[in-house]
Enzyme design. Structure first.
Site, mmCIF file in Angstrom:
data_model
loop_
_atom_site.group_PDB
_atom_site.id
_atom_site.type_symbol
_atom_site.label_atom_id
_atom_site.label_comp_id
_atom_site.label_asym_id
_atom_site.label_seq_id
_atom_site.Cartn_x
_atom_site.Cartn_y
_atom_site.Cartn_z
ATOM 1 N N LYS A 297 7.631 -1.509 12.684
ATOM 2 C CA LYS A 297 8.549 -0.797 13.790
ATOM 3 C C LYS A 297 8.043 -1.496 15.139
ATOM 4 C CE LYS A 297 8.640 3.369 11.442
ATOM 5 N NZ LYS A 297 8.541 3.466 9.814
ATOM 6 N N SER B 247 5.615 -1.708 7.880
ATOM 7 C CA SER B 247 5.503 -0.654 7.717
ATOM 8 C C SER B 247 5.592 -0.352 9.415
ATOM 9 C CB SER B 247 4.612 0.127 6.843
ATOM 10 O OG SER B 247 4.539 0.737 6.968
ATOM 11 N N HIS C 110 3.748 -2.050 -1.438
ATOM 12 C CA HIS C 110 4.622 -2.444 0.021
ATOM 13 C C HIS C 110 3.660 -3.370 0.387
ATOM 14 C CE1 HIS C 110 5.556 0.350 3.225
ATOM 15 N NE2 HIS C 110 4.332 -0.040 3.915
ATOM 16 N N TRP D 102 10.740 6.087 0.325
ATOM 17 C CA TRP D 102 10.362 6.369 1.892
ATOM 18 C C TRP D 102 11.412 5.907 2.329
ATOM 19 C CZ3 TRP D 102 9.254 10.826 4.263
ATOM 20 C CH2 TRP D 102 8.853 10.626 5.712
#
Length: 402
Positions: A226, A222, A351, A315
């Site tokens: 990054k 998540s 997730h 998303w």
């Protein structure tokens, strides 16, 4: 005769691949490159994905692998100028101590002292051992069992810059106290800098711990995905980067995401993590952005990279991430390192959890690029996007650098 030609071609290909480094001994091989970028008012409008093989001033296309070093330096400078801010160079005064299972790295710069500490999980067996640096946790969001026999080290990012939301930046965090002039940068540059300093510390105590400095990996999920992506892109001592569900501002392209629905875009991403200039200059005119995130991914080339997605989580903009990965892959092909790139966008799981196929992909990349097993296949391209025309985003590139 034809079989001899084929054998010769394969032999030449093997020799070329053997000469492509798996990793580098320095943080930035392009530090000596002269980079001159056009001013903002001179930036062209680029509707598709920018060509990673084209010099920033539009003077032409790179034609050799050697030229990639300075082209990569241009991409780095563009991302620093418009997205995250300048990553400070390695400070001269760095010390490291390993005691009672804790690695403590002390950095002194600008009259300030910054301390990083991580509890290291050491494997049993004969060293030197490969290393995985996980964001916030020793193995990131991946199962620790995937990294058996590997030194596991958490990067506790709040020690560098605190997790913030939408500009609520903690300027009392260690990084900003050391570099007060960088108060306006994005946290991703601070975190990438911190991971590099952790690697500096490992270098100083490598013999004591038993570290193989040629086999360092990073992983996170998540927003931490990054973080791992920026770390791998900005430090060439990292041999393997695993970016898990990194979404917008990660593997996803800003341009492609702009064509999708409710996904993370320039207009709605977190401006504690990124510089406000990104939104001020490019919201509503993303085509003026001189780079895109397929080029952030490509900064890792020719080192190893694996992207993990989660199709179905809107998303995350995985369609955009898939297209960016396909475009970035052209750079690995150009450098003769196709087998060091892979992705798995399997959905249907929580997730920051891995599907069975993704765990298998991680194991393959870890076996090959951290454990050094040459027999493992890493040509992994798992996705549900067979009907998605990814080539239209980069079909006009000049023969993809060839």
């Amino acid at each position: 005769m034809r079989s001899l030609v084929v054998v010769s071609a394969l032999l030449i290909s093997s020799i070329i691949r053997a000469e492509v480094p798996l990793v580098y001994d320095v943080e930035n091989t392009g530090a000596g490159c002269v980079v001159s970028l056009p001013d903002y008012d001179e930036l062209p409008s680029i509707v598709g994905l920018p060509n990673p093989f084209e010099w920033s001033d539009g003077s032409g296309i790179i034609s050799t692998a050697e030229e990639w070093t300075c082209r990569r330096a241009e991409i780095k400078a563009e991302i620093e100028r418009y997205e995250i801010g300048l990553k400070p160079s390695r400070p001269a005064n760095i010390e490291a101590v390993f005691n009672d299972g804790i690695l403590t790295v002390t950095v002194k710069e600008n009259g300030k002292t910054l301390v990083l500490s991580s509890e290291i999980i050491l494997p049993e067996g004969e060293d030197p051992f490969p290393v995985i640096i996980g964001m916030n946790r020793a193995s990131g969001s991946l199962d620790a069992s995937l990294f058996e026999g590997i030194i596991q080290i958490p990067f506790m990012h709040n020690q560098i810059a605190s997790y913030g939301m939408n500009g609520q930046k903690d300027l009392e965090a260690q990084f900003y106290l050391m570099y007060p002039e960088l108060a306006g940068v994005g946290d991703y540059v601070a975190w990438a800098w911190g991971i590099s300093r952790l690697i500096d510390g490992l270098e100083l105590v490598k013999d004591e711990i038993g570290v193989n400095m040629q086999r360092i990996g990073v992983t996170g999920c998540s927003y931490a995905g990054k973080m791992a992506l920026f770390a791998g892109a900005f430090d060439e001592r990292i041999a393997l980067t695993i970016a898990q569900e990194s979404g917008g501002g990660g593997t996803a392209s800003w341009r492609v995401s702009e064509t999708l629905g409710n996904v993370e875009k320039i207009s709605n991403t977190n401006y504690s993590w990124f510089m406000p200039d990104l939104k001020d200059l490019f919201d509503g005119q993303v085509e003026k952005l001189p780079y895109d995130h397929h080029e952030l991914i490509a900064m890792i080339a020719p080192r190893a990279f694996l992207a993990l997605g989660n199709d179905g989580w809107t998303w995350m903009a995985d369609e955009s991430g898939y297209i960016a990965c396909r475009a970035a892959y052209e750079v690995w092909k150009f450098l003769g390192a196709e087998d060091r790139f892979g992705f798995d966008f399997t959905g249907g799981h929580q997730h920051c959890r891995t599907a069975e196929s993704q765990a298998a992909a991680v194991k393959s990349f870890v076996d090959r690029f951290l454990r050094g097993s040459e027999e493992v296949k890493t040509d992994i391209f798992t996705h549900p996007y067979s009907d998605l025309d990814h080539k239209k985003w980069y079909s006009e590139w000049s023969s993809c650098g060839q």
